[in-house]
Motif scaffolding. Sequence first.
Motif, mmCIF file in Angstrom:
data_model
loop_
_atom_site.group_PDB
_atom_site.id
_atom_site.type_symbol
_atom_site.label_atom_id
_atom_site.label_comp_id
_atom_site.label_asym_id
_atom_site.label_seq_id
_atom_site.Cartn_x
_atom_site.Cartn_y
_atom_site.Cartn_z
ATOM 1 N N LEU A 103 38.679 41.785 24.466
ATOM 2 C CA LEU A 103 38.448 40.494 25.114
ATOM 3 C C LEU A 103 37.460 40.643 26.275
ATOM 4 O O LEU A 103 37.524 41.602 27.041
ATOM 5 N N ARG A 104 36.591 39.647 26.429
ATOM 6 C CA ARG A 104 35.666 39.610 27.567
ATOM 7 C C ARG A 104 35.602 38.170 28.055
ATOM 8 O O ARG A 104 35.430 37.247 27.249
ATOM 9 N N LEU A 105 35.756 37.981 29.360
ATOM 10 C CA LEU A 105 35.852 36.642 29.937
ATOM 11 C C LEU A 105 34.893 36.527 31.117
ATOM 12 O O LEU A 105 34.878 37.383 31.998
ATOM 13 N N ASP A 106 34.103 35.476 31.131
ATOM 14 C CA ASP A 106 33.179 35.195 32.232
ATOM 15 C C ASP A 106 33.684 33.969 32.979
ATOM 16 O O ASP A 106 33.527 32.837 32.513
ATOM 17 N N PRO A 107 34.314 34.162 34.160
ATOM 18 C CA PRO A 107 34.895 33.022 34.870
ATOM 19 C C PRO A 107 33.867 32.082 35.471
ATOM 20 O O PRO A 107 34.178 30.922 35.748
ATOM 21 N N VAL A 108 32.652 32.546 35.690
ATOM 22 C CA VAL A 108 31.619 31.699 36.285
ATOM 23 C C VAL A 108 31.049 30.734 35.254
ATOM 24 O O VAL A 108 30.942 29.535 35.482
ATOM 25 N N ARG A 109 30.708 31.252 34.082
ATOM 26 C CA ARG A 109 30.126 30.405 33.033
ATOM 27 C C ARG A 109 31.187 29.818 32.108
ATOM 28 O O ARG A 109 30.868 29.048 31.202
ATOM 29 N N HIS A 110 32.443 30.194 32.339
ATOM 30 C CA HIS A 110 33.576 29.684 31.554
ATOM 31 C C HIS A 110 33.392 29.999 30.075
ATOM 32 O O HIS A 110 33.468 29.121 29.201
ATOM 33 N N LEU A 111 33.159 31.287 29.792
ATOM 34 C CA LEU A 111 32.951 31.756 28.427
ATOM 35 C C LEU A 111 33.943 32.857 28.093
ATOM 36 O O LEU A 111 34.323 33.647 28.959
ATOM 37 N N LEU A 112 34.333 32.901 26.822
ATOM 38 C CA LEU A 112 35.293 33.898 26.360
ATOM 39 C C LEU A 112 34.807 34.465 25.031
ATOM 40 O O LEU A 112 34.352 33.722 24.158
ATOM 41 N N TRP A 113 34.908 35.803 24.884
ATOM 42 C CA TRP A 113 34.527 36.455 23.639
ATOM 43 C C TRP A 113 35.663 37.358 23.160
ATOM 44 O O TRP A 113 36.361 37.982 23.961
ATOM 45 N N LEU A 114 35.827 37.421 21.857
ATOM 46 C CA LEU A 114 36.747 38.360 21.226
ATOM 47 C C LEU A 114 35.942 39.147 20.195
ATOM 48 O O LEU A 114 35.341 38.559 19.294
ATOM 49 N N ARG A 115 35.920 40.470 20.356
ATOM 50 C CA ARG A 115 35.101 41.344 19.505
ATOM 51 C C ARG A 115 33.642 40.896 19.502
ATOM 52 O O ARG A 115 32.939 40.972 18.481
ATOM 53 N N ILE A 163 50.379 29.714 25.923
ATOM 54 C CA ILE A 163 50.418 31.067 25.382
ATOM 55 C C ILE A 163 50.481 31.030 23.851
ATOM 56 O O ILE A 163 49.805 31.813 23.168
ATOM 57 N N TYR A 164 51.269 30.141 23.298
ATOM 58 C CA TYR A 164 51.357 29.986 21.844
ATOM 59 C C TYR A 164 49.977 29.667 21.256
ATOM 60 O O TYR A 164 49.557 30.262 20.243
ATOM 61 N N ASN A 165 49.255 28.748 21.897
ATOM 62 C CA ASN A 165 47.930 28.370 21.404
ATOM 63 C C ASN A 165 46.937 29.525 21.527
ATOM 64 O O ASN A 165 46.094 29.727 20.640
ATOM 65 N N LEU A 166 47.021 30.285 22.615
ATOM 66 C CA LEU A 166 46.126 31.429 22.779
ATOM 67 C C LEU A 166 46.398 32.501 21.722
ATOM 68 O O LEU A 166 45.465 33.117 21.193
ATOM 69 N N ARG A 167 47.656 32.724 21.404
ATOM 70 C CA ARG A 167 47.989 33.714 20.375
ATOM 71 C C ARG A 167 47.456 33.284 19.009
ATOM 72 O O ARG A 167 47.027 34.127 18.217
ATOM 73 N N LYS A 168 47.474 31.981 18.742
ATOM 74 C CA LYS A 168 46.935 31.493 17.473
ATOM 75 C C LYS A 168 45.429 31.734 17.393
ATOM 76 O O LYS A 168 44.891 32.057 16.334
ATOM 77 N N SER A 174 36.495 29.396 21.554
ATOM 78 C CA SER A 174 36.674 28.151 22.290
ATOM 79 C C SER A 174 38.148 27.963 22.655
ATOM 80 O O SER A 174 39.013 27.998 21.773
ATOM 81 N N VAL A 175 38.415 27.804 23.949
ATOM 82 C CA VAL A 175 39.775 27.541 24.425
ATOM 83 C C VAL A 175 39.723 26.402 25.428
ATOM 84 O O VAL A 175 38.672 26.089 25.979
ATOM 85 N N SER A 176 40.871 25.801 25.674
ATOM 86 C CA SER A 176 40.928 24.714 26.648
ATOM 87 C C SER A 176 40.797 25.264 28.064
ATOM 88 O O SER A 176 40.896 26.473 28.296
ATOM 89 N N ALA A 177 40.566 24.362 29.019
ATOM 90 C CA ALA A 177 40.408 24.780 30.409
ATOM 91 C C ALA A 177 41.649 25.497 30.930
ATOM 92 O O ALA A 177 41.552 26.521 31.611
ATOM 93 N N LYS A 178 42.831 24.978 30.628
ATOM 94 C CA LYS A 178 44.059 25.600 31.118
ATOM 95 C C LYS A 178 44.344 26.910 30.389
ATOM 96 O O LYS A 178 44.852 27.857 30.979
ATOM 97 N N GLU A 179 44.038 26.984 29.093
ATOM 98 C CA GLU A 179 44.198 28.244 28.362
ATOM 99 C C GLU A 179 43.292 29.312 28.960
ATOM 100 O O GLU A 179 43.689 30.463 29.139
ATOM 101 N N PHE A 180 42.071 28.918 29.279
ATOM 102 C CA PHE A 180 41.117 29.839 29.900
ATOM 103 C C PHE A 180 41.633 30.315 31.252
ATOM 104 O O PHE A 180 41.585 31.502 31.580
ATOM 105 N N ALA A 181 42.137 29.374 32.061
ATOM 106 C CA ALA A 181 42.636 29.722 33.390
ATOM 107 C C ALA A 181 43.830 30.661 33.310
ATOM 108 O O ALA A 181 43.946 31.619 34.092
ATOM 109 N N LEU A 182 44.728 30.428 32.366
ATOM 110 C CA LEU A 182 45.894 31.290 32.199
ATOM 111 C C LEU A 182 45.464 32.700 31.798
ATOM 112 O O LEU A 182 45.960 33.699 32.334
ATOM 113 N N LEU A 183 44.523 32.779 30.871
ATOM 114 C CA LEU A 183 44.025 34.078 30.431
ATOM 115 C C LEU A 183 43.343 34.811 31.584
ATOM 116 O O LEU A 183 43.494 36.026 31.750
ATOM 117 N N ARG A 184 42.607 34.078 32.412
ATOM 118 C CA ARG A 184 41.932 34.686 33.562
ATOM 119 C C ARG A 184 42.946 35.273 34.543
ATOM 120 O O ARG A 184 42.751 36.375 35.069
#
Length: 220
Positions: free
Chosen positions: A132-144, A194-199, A149-159
């Motif tokens: 996982l790689r997360l850019d909190p400034v540009r609000h971007l998330l990568w997996l492999r 968390i359920y949505n992020l796991r999916k 694409s995740v929601s704002a709150k999902e992103f914040a929780l992961l951060r």
Amino acid sequence: MRLLLAEDDPMIGNGLRQGLRKKRFAVDWVRDGNSALLALETTSYALLLLDLGLPEQDGLTVLRKLRLRGETLPTIIITARDALLDRVAGLDGGADDYLIKPFALEELVARIHAVSRRHTGRAQTELCAGLLRLDPVRHLLWLRGEPVSVSAKEFALLRVLMREPGAVLSREQLEDRLYSWDKEVGSNTVEVHIYNLRKKLGAKVIRTVRGVGYRIGEDA
């Protein structure tokens, strides 16, 4: 990221709160020094935005009391006082940065991220955990290496979880860091995120520690 804004000017305070929320920060706003100290005693924050000209107890007094009790909370002074002696007093008093009003919201956000990086010992903006790689400034998330694409709150929780790798955070701790006072939080809101992020990211990305809370999986 949950911030405490201590600002007595109604127009500036309301404008900053609205602007920062649009930048996906959770913001609690207080208007005097006593309320700031009470909030800091009862709530966990990622950073304090502190005006110097607060009623009851001024900003420097709040900061001094915060540091005397051993609190290392990142603090940015936001003030119209631009004299050299004021800037020196603020930084020597324990502030991490000093920003003179008026300022652009974009500059404040950049300073928030910079101060946060320094406090967590990171030179880079991005957070990494396994694949996982997360850019909190540009609000971007990568997996492999692929964008997700995740929601704002999902992103914040992961951060929040990725900023404290290995730490187990309870549901209450996560709620405390994700939501401001005026946001109503459902009893299972965190679990739903968390359920949505796991999916989206895989079942092993966020681990459940039974009876305690959640952490980023070692093989995320």
